[in-house]
Scaffold this motif. Sequence first.
Motif, PDB file in Angstrom:
ATOM      1  N   SER A   1      21.712 -17.401 -70.233  1.00  0.00           N
ATOM      2  CA  SER A   1      21.628 -18.662 -69.485  1.00  0.00           C
ATOM      3  C   SER A   1      21.925 -18.471 -68.003  1.00  0.00           C
ATOM      4  O   SER A   1      21.406 -19.194 -67.156  1.00  0.00           O
ATOM      5  N   MET A   2      22.735 -17.466 -67.653  1.00  0.00           N
ATOM      6  CA  MET A   2      23.027 -17.261 -66.229  1.00  0.00           C
ATOM      7  C   MET A   2      21.792 -16.735 -65.496  1.00  0.00           C
ATOM      8  O   MET A   2      21.496 -17.154 -64.370  1.00  0.00           O
ATOM      9  N   ALA A   3      21.060 -15.833 -66.138  1.00  0.00           N
ATOM     10  CA  ALA A   3      19.844 -15.281 -65.532  1.00  0.00           C
ATOM     11  C   ALA A   3      18.840 -16.405 -65.268  1.00  0.00           C
ATOM     12  O   ALA A   3      18.228 -16.486 -64.197  1.00  0.00           O
ATOM     13  N   LYS A   4      18.733 -17.316 -66.256  1.00  0.00           N
ATOM     14  CA  LYS A   4      17.792 -18.436 -66.147  1.00  0.00           C
ATOM     15  C   LYS A   4      18.233 -19.424 -65.072  1.00  0.00           C
ATOM     16  O   LYS A   4      17.437 -19.843 -64.230  1.00  0.00           O
ATOM     17  N   ARG A   5      19.521 -19.788 -65.114  1.00  0.00           N
ATOM     18  CA  ARG A   5      20.048 -20.830 -64.226  1.00  0.00           C
ATOM     19  C   ARG A   5      19.892 -20.475 -62.763  1.00  0.00           C
ATOM     20  O   ARG A   5      19.548 -21.314 -61.938  1.00  0.00           O
ATOM     21  N   TYR A   6      20.168 -19.211 -62.422  1.00  0.00           N
ATOM     22  CA  TYR A   6      20.160 -18.820 -61.009  1.00  0.00           C
ATOM     23  C   TYR A   6      18.935 -17.985 -60.634  1.00  0.00           C
ATOM     24  O   TYR A   6      18.834 -17.519 -59.493  1.00  0.00           O
ATOM     25  N   GLY A   7      18.013 -17.766 -61.576  1.00  0.00           N
ATOM     26  CA  GLY A   7      16.804 -17.004 -61.278  1.00  0.00           C
ATOM     27  C   GLY A   7      17.096 -15.561 -60.912  1.00  0.00           C
ATOM     28  O   GLY A   7      16.488 -14.986 -60.018  1.00  0.00           O
ATOM     29  N   ILE A   8      18.064 -14.967 -61.624  1.00  0.00           N
ATOM     30  CA  ILE A   8      18.455 -13.575 -61.356  1.00  0.00           C
ATOM     31  C   ILE A   8      17.969 -12.723 -62.532  1.00  0.00           C
ATOM     32  O   ILE A   8      18.069 -13.140 -63.682  1.00  0.00           O
ATOM     33  N   ALA A   9      17.448 -11.532 -62.227  1.00  0.00           N
ATOM     34  CA  ALA A   9      16.889 -10.696 -63.290  1.00  0.00           C
ATOM     35  C   ALA A   9      17.951 -10.330 -64.309  1.00  0.00           C
ATOM     36  O   ALA A   9      19.089  -9.978 -63.949  1.00  0.00           O
ATOM     37  N   GLU A  10      17.557 -10.422 -65.605  1.00  0.00           N
ATOM     38  CA  GLU A  10      18.453  -9.978 -66.659  1.00  0.00           C
ATOM     39  C   GLU A  10      18.721  -8.485 -66.476  1.00  0.00           C
ATOM     40  O   GLU A  10      17.786  -7.735 -66.182  1.00  0.00           O
ATOM     41  N   GLY A  11      19.969  -8.091 -66.613  1.00  0.00           N
ATOM     42  CA  GLY A  11      20.318  -6.677 -66.447  1.00  0.00           C
ATOM     43  C   GLY A  11      20.930  -6.387 -65.086  1.00  0.00           C
ATOM     44  O   GLY A  11      21.396  -5.275 -64.857  1.00  0.00           O
ATOM     45  N   THR A  12      20.942  -7.386 -64.190  1.00  0.00           N
ATOM     46  CA  THR A  12      21.583  -7.188 -62.885  1.00  0.00           C
ATOM     47  C   THR A  12      23.088  -7.027 -63.106  1.00  0.00           C
ATOM     48  O   THR A  12      23.730  -7.902 -63.679  1.00  0.00           O
ATOM     49  N   ARG A  13      23.639  -5.907 -62.653  1.00  0.00           N
ATOM     50  CA  ARG A  13      25.082  -5.638 -62.792  1.00  0.00           C
ATOM     51  C   ARG A  13      25.845  -6.523 -61.811  1.00  0.00           C
ATOM     52  O   ARG A  13      25.432  -6.664 -60.666  1.00  0.00           O
ATOM     53  N   LEU A  14      26.951  -7.081 -62.256  1.00  0.00           N
ATOM     54  CA  LEU A  14      27.755  -7.944 -61.389  1.00  0.00           C
ATOM     55  C   LEU A  14      28.876  -7.094 -60.782  1.00  0.00           C
ATOM     56  O   LEU A  14      29.459  -6.261 -61.484  1.00  0.00           O
ATOM     57  N   SER A  15      29.169  -7.314 -59.498  1.00  0.00           N
ATOM     58  CA  SER A  15      30.146  -6.443 -58.820  1.00  0.00           C
ATOM     59  C   SER A  15      31.551  -6.647 -59.402  1.00  0.00           C
ATOM     60  O   SER A  15      32.404  -5.779 -59.297  1.00  0.00           O
ATOM     61  N   GLU A  16      31.794  -7.833 -59.985  1.00  0.00           N
ATOM     62  CA  GLU A  16      33.018  -8.040 -60.770  1.00  0.00           C
ATOM     63  C   GLU A  16      32.701  -9.059 -61.860  1.00  0.00           C
ATOM     64  O   GLU A  16      31.721  -9.782 -61.757  1.00  0.00           O
ATOM     65  N   PRO A  17      33.523  -9.123 -62.905  1.00  0.00           N
ATOM     66  CA  PRO A  17      33.208 -10.042 -64.007  1.00  0.00           C
ATOM     67  C   PRO A  17      33.190 -11.494 -63.529  1.00  0.00           C
ATOM     68  O   PRO A  17      34.019 -11.887 -62.707  1.00  0.00           O
ATOM     69  N   ILE A  18      32.242 -12.249 -64.055  1.00  0.00           N
ATOM     70  CA  ILE A  18      32.136 -13.684 -63.739  1.00  0.00           C
ATOM     71  C   ILE A  18      32.581 -14.480 -64.958  1.00  0.00           C
ATOM     72  O   ILE A  18      32.158 -14.201 -66.088  1.00  0.00           O
ATOM     73  N   PHE A  19      33.426 -15.488 -64.711  1.00  0.00           N
ATOM     74  CA  PHE A  19      33.921 -16.353 -65.783  1.00  0.00           C
ATOM     75  C   PHE A  19      33.190 -17.692 -65.725  1.00  0.00           C
ATOM     76  O   PHE A  19      32.992 -18.243 -64.636  1.00  0.00           O
ATOM     77  N   GLU A  20      32.814 -18.238 -66.881  1.00  0.00           N
ATOM     78  CA  GLU A  20      32.202 -19.582 -66.935  1.00  0.00           C
ATOM     79  C   GLU A  20      32.805 -20.379 -68.095  1.00  0.00           C
ATOM     80  O   GLU A  20      33.058 -19.826 -69.162  1.00  0.00           O
ATOM     81  N   PHE A  21      32.980 -21.695 -67.869  1.00  0.00           N
ATOM     82  CA  PHE A  21      33.347 -22.613 -68.944  1.00  0.00           C
ATOM     83  C   PHE A  21      32.117 -23.413 -69.370  1.00  0.00           C
ATOM     84  O   PHE A  21      31.313 -23.816 -68.512  1.00  0.00           O
ATOM     85  N   PHE A  22      31.999 -23.690 -70.673  1.00  0.00           N
ATOM     86  CA  PHE A  22      30.967 -24.602 -71.184  1.00  0.00           C
ATOM     87  C   PHE A  22      31.659 -25.637 -72.076  1.00  0.00           C
ATOM     88  O   PHE A  22      32.562 -25.279 -72.849  1.00  0.00           O
TER      89      PHE A  22
END
Length: 241
Positions: A100-121
Amino acid sequence: MQKGAELYKGKAKTVFATADARYLVMHYRDDVSAFDGAKLAKLEGKGETNNRINAWVMEKLAAAGVPTHFVRLLNERESLVRAMKMVPVECVVRNVCAGSMAKRYGIAEGTRLSEPIFEFFYKSDALHDPLCNDDHIRVLGWASSEEIAAMKAITHSVNGILKPMFAAAGIDLVDYKLEFGHPVDDPHGALTLGDEFTPDGCRLWDAKTGEKLDKDRFRRDLGEVIQHYREVGRRIGAPGV
Ligand code: UDP
């Protein structure tokens, strides 16, 4: 522990009472679901595989000091857990952009994040689990500021324990979802992990080939779902998988 009445049938597990109100039996079925229950199937052997993988991971987390509801494995498909009052949110940590993050922000799946991202749903099938923030959770009364801080801290600390464990097995821990609550007999005690950790609730990619080893195999019709779940269990050394 004697199994009592069926209390709740979820999408992949059924919960039974025991003679002691502080404990429940979690029965792992072969059912699999995706897209908020819109896609359903039965995958032979999934219940047993997930029960064993979960028990192994929960023991690692407990040994590292994470409070969890897991008590012990009872049999092939069942585990004993503490009865919990849950906070109605899902906590996600991502090491690599996917889903869902790749879809929401239009970022390619597999893009490494420079640090872990936390999300609440917010947990609601009817609303498709909308993304929410600390203010929604606090002001709408789903959890306190202290509980919000604890959910973030524990979910991040799980990453510190499991990312290296999977890496040692040649597996990239891409993202995962956890849920928390309080044991019913300790409502003011430490916030406690009240969820499973299995390939149903995380993304695991082969570190060399990038092959998916998790529920995306079912969501995306990639086939051989359980074979890949078992591969995960074997590689991390889960007994009996
Ligand atoms: N996840 C889950 N249950 C949910 C939603 C997500 O276990 O109801 C897991 C999912 O398997 C993935 C992570 O949480 O490992 C992040 O999921 P995402 O937000 O990307 O949503 P998805 O695209 O999987 O629906």
